[in-house]
Structure formats: C-alpha cells, structure tokens
Scaffold this active site. Structure first.
Site, mmCIF file in Angstrom:
data_model
loop_
_atom_site.group_PDB
_atom_site.id
_atom_site.type_symbol
_atom_site.label_atom_id
_atom_site.label_comp_id
_atom_site.label_asym_id
_atom_site.label_seq_id
_atom_site.Cartn_x
_atom_site.Cartn_y
_atom_site.Cartn_z
ATOM 1 N N PRO A 169 0.806 -1.203 0.000
ATOM 2 C CA PRO A 169 0.000 0.000 0.000
ATOM 3 C C PRO A 169 0.846 1.264 0.000
ATOM 4 C CG PRO A 169 0.109 -0.890 2.190
ATOM 5 C CD PRO A 169 0.938 -1.779 1.319
ATOM 6 N N CYS A 170 0.478 2.246 -0.797
ATOM 7 C CA CYS A 170 1.231 3.479 -0.914
ATOM 8 C C CYS A 170 0.296 4.592 -1.362
ATOM 9 C CB CYS A 170 2.363 3.341 -1.934
ATOM 10 S SG CYS A 170 3.436 1.916 -1.701
#
Length: 355
Positions: free
Chosen positions: A21-22
């Site tokens: 996740p980013c």
C-alpha cells in the site's frame, strides 16, 4: 480443482497476508515547479537503496519467452525494493515512475505474441526510454507489451507482485496504468494526479464524487483504508496554497504525504493494505531534484540530477540507505561505483500470479 483455480487461490492467500500500500500525488504549483511525491508503505523494511543507472544499459524484460528488449536512452536515479526491482525513480529528462500495489491487478494469461515485461522492470522501462508521458503512451499504443507478475521473497515468505504504475513529467502530464481482467487500462490526463491502491482507479474516481469538494455531501474520511487515503490526498492537494518560494513547494507536497502516511502498528490480516510508511520520495521534475525521507530518520536528503554522471559506459552507482540514518542534505556526491543489482526475472518455475 484445476491448476489455474489452484493458482488463483494461492495468489489470493498470498495477497491477504500482505500488500504493497502506498500513496502518490502530483502538484503543478504553476508559480514554482511540477512535483510528484509518494509514500512507500510496507509490512517490513523493504531493503531500499538509491541507485544511479547510466545511459546505454542493454536490458531484457525478464520474461521466459519473447522478452521485451531495449537499451537505456536516459539515465535515472531510482529507489529499489529489496534490490530486485525499481519501485520509484526520476530520469535525467524529468520523467518519474511510481510503482504501487493494486489488489485487483490481473495481467492475464501469457500472450506470447506480445513482448513480455517483468513487473520488477516496469517502472525502469519508462525511465530508460521516455522524456514525456505523451511519448510513452504513444509508444505503448504503437508497440504494446504485456507485464508479467510473480511472487517475491520476503522475511515472511512469498508475496504477490500485484502492482499498478503512474508516470508523470515536467509539463504536469500524468498517466496511471492498470491491468484489470487481463487487459491494460490507461488513464492519461493532467487531472489524474492522485493514486493509492484498491479499488481500481475508475472506481476511485467515481467514489471521490461523493465527498465535499468534489460534488458530493460526505465529510472527509479519516481511516487508513486506501480509498480514504485517495480522497484525503485529493482534497488536501486541492487545498494547497500557491507557494511564494521554492521551499514552500517541497514542503507542501511533504505535508500532504505525511497526512496520508501510515503509523507504526501491528499488521492487520483483515486489512493488508494497512502497513507502516517506510519512506517517501519527492521528485521535482522541473529542477531535477530527487528527495528522500526515511521515517526512522529526522533528516531529509536529496540528489541533484545535473550533478550526476549518466553518460554511456559510466559505472552504475549506489547510495546505501538501509540502516544509514545519518545522511543529511545534498547527498549527490555520495554515490559510489558498485556492481549493478539484478532485476528479479520470470522463470519457468515461477508462475504468473493470477487472481
């Protein structure tokens, strides 16, 4: 259960163990520079280092058949993931590439008529070959390729390589590329400035319209879910005041990234997209400055592209960032010649991840 069903099940199980996740967003300050920033969130230290890759490197797309071939036209400064692939970078012409996790990525069954490209080289392909997003998208339309994904080794076992990609340039142009149901979907326009993870981009854009500031009535969401981070990043990016000086430009991007960062905490198997922010980058595409900030260090560091040597036959160079927390300021002169890392490639024993 047939072989494909088994692969789908295994890939799903791998995904639910963790994710990539980013958050990424682009800011065209108008009065100052065009800047893109991203957070790298992951369940463990991802072993990232900063590398200088010169022009003239002969590359292979890393697939087991009909692999895409090219020679790097432009030099770049990149951040690796586990030193097996490019996760982020800025090339000498001001093009950036940001690789982020996407749960729903499905690169499809291998079509051997199309050149293959390992996901570990996907970002690097664009950094090596293009000055503008428009040129990159025209090249893909004229000569399409197929990204292939596979699992990578981490400290807690094999993890799925399901990703999507954003590229941007100094004109403020932007493109998000996803593979959904085996087909590439491209969102190419200067308005596509924000990107997180699930759901797919089209659904993110639709959901955004429900919130205040984007035509809807819902209040700004506050959770760490990817969809909520998308809304908050879009909202705060929209609210950024025009900078009166350059320092405010970089600080503005960092302020939004920090707002959507993930705190340290216990991993939640039910929400694999919630992982600690490990580092962030800010790429000033106008001036050619690449900033890096590790969450374990109080210091912001940067390199200046015009101070680096990218000519053909010059050495690959590296700045070790793993457990190197005392760096501060301009580190352009800290690169040291080293043996190049090896991009992890597809092998016959390493099946394509399917969902």
């Amino acid at each position: 259960m047939n072989r494909r069903s088994m692969l789908c099940l295994l890939s799903s199980l791998l995904f639910w163990q963790t994710a990539y996740p980013c958050t990424r967003f682009l800011w065209d300050t108008k009065k100052q520079d065009v800047i893109v920033g991203r957070n790298m969130d992951w369940f463990e230290d991802i072993g990232s280092n900063m590398w200088l890759l010169p022009r003239g490197i002969v590359r292979d797309g890393g697939t087991d058949d009909n692999s895409l071939k090219w020679t790097s036209k432009y030099g770049s400064v990149i951040m690796t993931a586990y030193d097996i692939g490019t996760a982020d970078g800025l090339n000498e012409k001001g093009l950036t590439a940001n690789l982020l996790y996407l749960t729903e990525s499905d690169f499809g069954e291998r079509d051997e008529k199309l050149p293959g490209l390992s996901f570990t080289l996907w970002a690097q392909y664009y950094l090596d070959n293009f000055e503008t997003v428009a040129d990159a998208m025209a090249a893909f339309k004229a000569d399409p390729y197929q990204v292939q994904s596979f699992s990578i080794k981490t400290s807690s076992g094999e993890k799925s390589g399901s990703v999507h990609l954003a590229i941007s340039d100094k004109t403020g142009d932007s493109a998000v590329i996803e593979y959904i149901n085996g087909k590439p979907k491209i969102y190419h326009d200067k308005t596509f400035k924000v990107m997180t993870n699930s759901p797919p981009y089209e659904e993110q854009l639709t959901a955004l319209k429900q919130y205040k500031g984007f035509g809807g009535h819902k209040d700004l969401p506050g959770t760490t879910a990817a969809a909520d981070r998308f809304v908050r990043a879009a909202y705060y990016a929209q609210q950024l005041p025009q900078p009166t000086e350059y320092r405010e430009s970089v600080a503005g991007v960092l302020s939004v990234l920090r707002n959507v960062s993930q705190p340290f905490g216990t991993a939640d198997p039910a929400r694999p997209y919630v992982s600690t922010t490990r580092w962030r980058t800010v790429a000033d595409m106008t001036r050619g400055v690449y900033f890096y900030e590790n969450t374990l260090s109080p210091n912001l560091v940067w390199v200046q592209i015009d101070r680096l040597e990218f000519k053909k036959n010059s050495p690959v160079q590296k700045i070790t960032l793993v457990k190197n927390y005392d760096l501060v300021g301009d580190i352009s002169g800290y690169f040291k010649p080293v043996k190049a890392f090896e991009f992890q490639k597809m092998t016959p024993e390493k099946p394509v991840s399917q969902r």
